[in-house]
Design a protein around this motif. Structure first.
Motif, PDB file in Angstrom:
ATOM      1  N   GLN A  12      34.380  45.085  47.570  1.00  0.00           N
ATOM      2  CA  GLN A  12      33.346  44.126  47.961  1.00  0.00           C
ATOM      3  C   GLN A  12      32.531  44.594  49.155  1.00  0.00           C
ATOM      4  O   GLN A  12      31.327  44.314  49.246  1.00  0.00           O
ATOM      5  N   SER A  19      26.327  38.055  47.824  1.00  0.00           N
ATOM      6  CA  SER A  19      27.290  36.968  47.874  1.00  0.00           C
ATOM      7  C   SER A  19      28.319  37.171  46.766  1.00  0.00           C
ATOM      8  O   SER A  19      28.104  37.974  45.837  1.00  0.00           O
ATOM      9  N   LEU A  20      29.422  36.457  46.831  1.00  0.00           N
ATOM     10  CA  LEU A  20      30.441  36.617  45.804  1.00  0.00           C
ATOM     11  C   LEU A  20      29.895  36.290  44.408  1.00  0.00           C
ATOM     12  O   LEU A  20      30.114  37.071  43.468  1.00  0.00           O
ATOM     13  N   PRO A  21      29.161  35.184  44.226  1.00  0.00           N
ATOM     14  CA  PRO A  21      28.580  34.959  42.896  1.00  0.00           C
ATOM     15  C   PRO A  21      27.601  36.051  42.478  1.00  0.00           C
ATOM     16  O   PRO A  21      27.572  36.442  41.297  1.00  0.00           O
ATOM     17  N   LEU A  37      38.516  42.729  46.663  1.00  0.00           N
ATOM     18  CA  LEU A  37      37.936  41.657  47.471  1.00  0.00           C
ATOM     19  C   LEU A  37      38.403  41.723  48.913  1.00  0.00           C
ATOM     20  O   LEU A  37      39.443  42.301  49.231  1.00  0.00           O
ATOM     21  N   VAL A  42      35.922  35.788  50.839  1.00  0.00           N
ATOM     22  CA  VAL A  42      36.678  34.944  49.908  1.00  0.00           C
ATOM     23  C   VAL A  42      37.027  33.622  50.557  1.00  0.00           C
ATOM     24  O   VAL A  42      36.887  32.545  49.945  1.00  0.00           O
ATOM     25  N   TYR A  45      33.994  31.370  50.711  1.00  0.00           N
ATOM     26  CA  TYR A  45      33.653  30.784  49.407  1.00  0.00           C
ATOM     27  C   TYR A  45      34.708  29.778  48.963  1.00  0.00           C
ATOM     28  O   TYR A  45      34.397  28.812  48.246  1.00  0.00           O
ATOM     29  N   ALA A  50      37.019  31.181  44.403  1.00  0.00           N
ATOM     30  CA  ALA A  50      36.803  32.608  44.168  1.00  0.00           C
ATOM     31  C   ALA A  50      37.683  33.106  43.026  1.00  0.00           C
ATOM     32  O   ALA A  50      37.240  33.884  42.173  1.00  0.00           O
ATOM     33  N   LEU A  53      36.147  31.995  39.845  1.00  0.00           N
ATOM     34  CA  LEU A  53      34.899  32.701  39.582  1.00  0.00           C
ATOM     35  C   LEU A  53      35.166  34.073  38.958  1.00  0.00           C
ATOM     36  O   LEU A  53      34.559  34.431  37.932  1.00  0.00           O
ATOM     37  N   VAL A  54      36.051  34.844  39.563  1.00  0.00           N
ATOM     38  CA  VAL A  54      36.304  36.182  39.037  1.00  0.00           C
ATOM     39  C   VAL A  54      37.082  36.116  37.722  1.00  0.00           C
ATOM     40  O   VAL A  54      36.839  36.912  36.810  1.00  0.00           O
ATOM     41  N   GLU A  91      46.938  34.462  49.480  1.00  0.00           N
ATOM     42  CA  GLU A  91      45.586  34.594  48.950  1.00  0.00           C
ATOM     43  C   GLU A  91      45.543  35.662  47.852  1.00  0.00           C
ATOM     44  O   GLU A  91      44.890  35.472  46.809  1.00  0.00           O
ATOM     45  N   LEU A  95      44.447  35.092  43.929  1.00  0.00           N
ATOM     46  CA  LEU A  95      43.346  35.848  43.329  1.00  0.00           C
ATOM     47  C   LEU A  95      43.785  36.684  42.139  1.00  0.00           C
ATOM     48  O   LEU A  95      42.942  37.249  41.432  1.00  0.00           O
TER      49      LEU A  95
END
Length: 277
Positions: A12, A19-21, A37, A42, A45, A50, A53-54, A91, A95
């Motif tokens: 990242q 941005s993450l999106p 990431l 993260v 967001y 997050a 999203l991924v 975290e 993820l």
């Protein structure tokens, strides 16, 4: 549009201007399957958001950066660091990655005791290793170039990283092999073999070495193909040692960050294909 190489993973920070999106959209459009990431974006967001999203985009999270900074002497600072690393483990698990990269930490203010600092890292790993295992996460000690030993990482070589890691089971603690930090070390190939034989290569990262280094040196990681590192040579070492996983490109570079992020991502995937495959 052609897909990025299957093993290519973009860290990242390489395109931190996205941005993450935006990063997820760019990966989907460019056929990038893997992403590493970082905790701060993260957290901003939302970890659960997050993760969704991924996951919904079909991206695999190859690593989470970063835990570590485990060299403090003050008891309260040490307790805070351990608590933060436990959060980092949680975290990473949320993820869906099994690898948390550790930057071990520099010398505490006023200290000149490198050996003592490394022993405090070992003490911390004794607590964090089992906690990580209970969450399905491995800790990957990353040796950093010696120029960072005072303020960022007292672990400067793969040998030093493995000396720490080998005190613990391989499924708890291993190493990060990063070309930027070890390319200068003629003992590193043998240490890669040592790590591979024990199943301790938990992630492999690429960045090139370019000079002159920028002020502060931190953001000097060069785009693949622009510098002194033979990427195929180092990829050969880790593959000979048995590593077959994703390969992250992690670049801290102000000039790249000033450019269009999607353009940088496409360029980075193309450079990976040209110089590392």
């Amino acid at each position: 549009m052609s897909r990025a190489p299957e093993r290519f993973s973009v860290n990242q920070m390489t395109v931190k201007q996205l941005s993450l999106p935006e990063l997820v959209d760019a990966c989907r459009d460019l056929g990038v399957r893997n992403v590493g990431l970082w905790r701060e974006p993260v957290q901003a967001y939302g970890v659960d958001a997050a993760a969704k999203l991924v996951r919904d985009a079909g991206l695999a999270v190859t690593t989470l950066c970063r835990g570590g900074f485990l060299t403090a002497i003050d008891p309260r600072e040490r307790a805070d660091a351990l608590a933060d690393n436990r959060r980092a483990v949680e975290e990473a698990a949320a993820l869906g990655t099994d690898t948390l990269v550790l930057v071990s930490g520099g010398l505490p203010a006023g200290s000149k005791d490198l050996r003592g600092a490394r022993e405090r890292i070992a003490d911390a790993l004794a607590e964090l290793g089992p906690y990580a295992e209970s969450h399905g996460v491995r800790l990957a000690i990353e040796p950093l170039h010696p120029m960072f030993a005072a303020d960022r990482c007292v672990v400067s070589t793969l040998a030093q990283a493995l000396d720490l890691a080998e005190r613990f089971p391989a499924h708890q603690v291993g190493v990060t092999v990063d070309t930027y930090h070890i390319w200068w070390d003629d003992t590193a190939p043998a240490q890669i073999a040592r790590a591979g034989a024990a199943g301790r290569i938990h992630t492999f990262q690429l960045a090139d070495w370019t000079t002159p280094l920028p002020a502060g040196v931190l953001n000097g990681r060069g785009q693949i193909g622009d510098g002194s590192v033979d990427m195929r040579e180092w990829k050969g070492y880790v593959e000979a040692a048995g590593y077959t996983g994703p390969i992250e490109v992690e670049l801290f570079n102000e000039e790249l960050w000033a450019r269009d992020g999607r353009e940088v991502l496409a360029e980075t995937a193309a450079r990976f294909a040209r110089h590392a495959l």
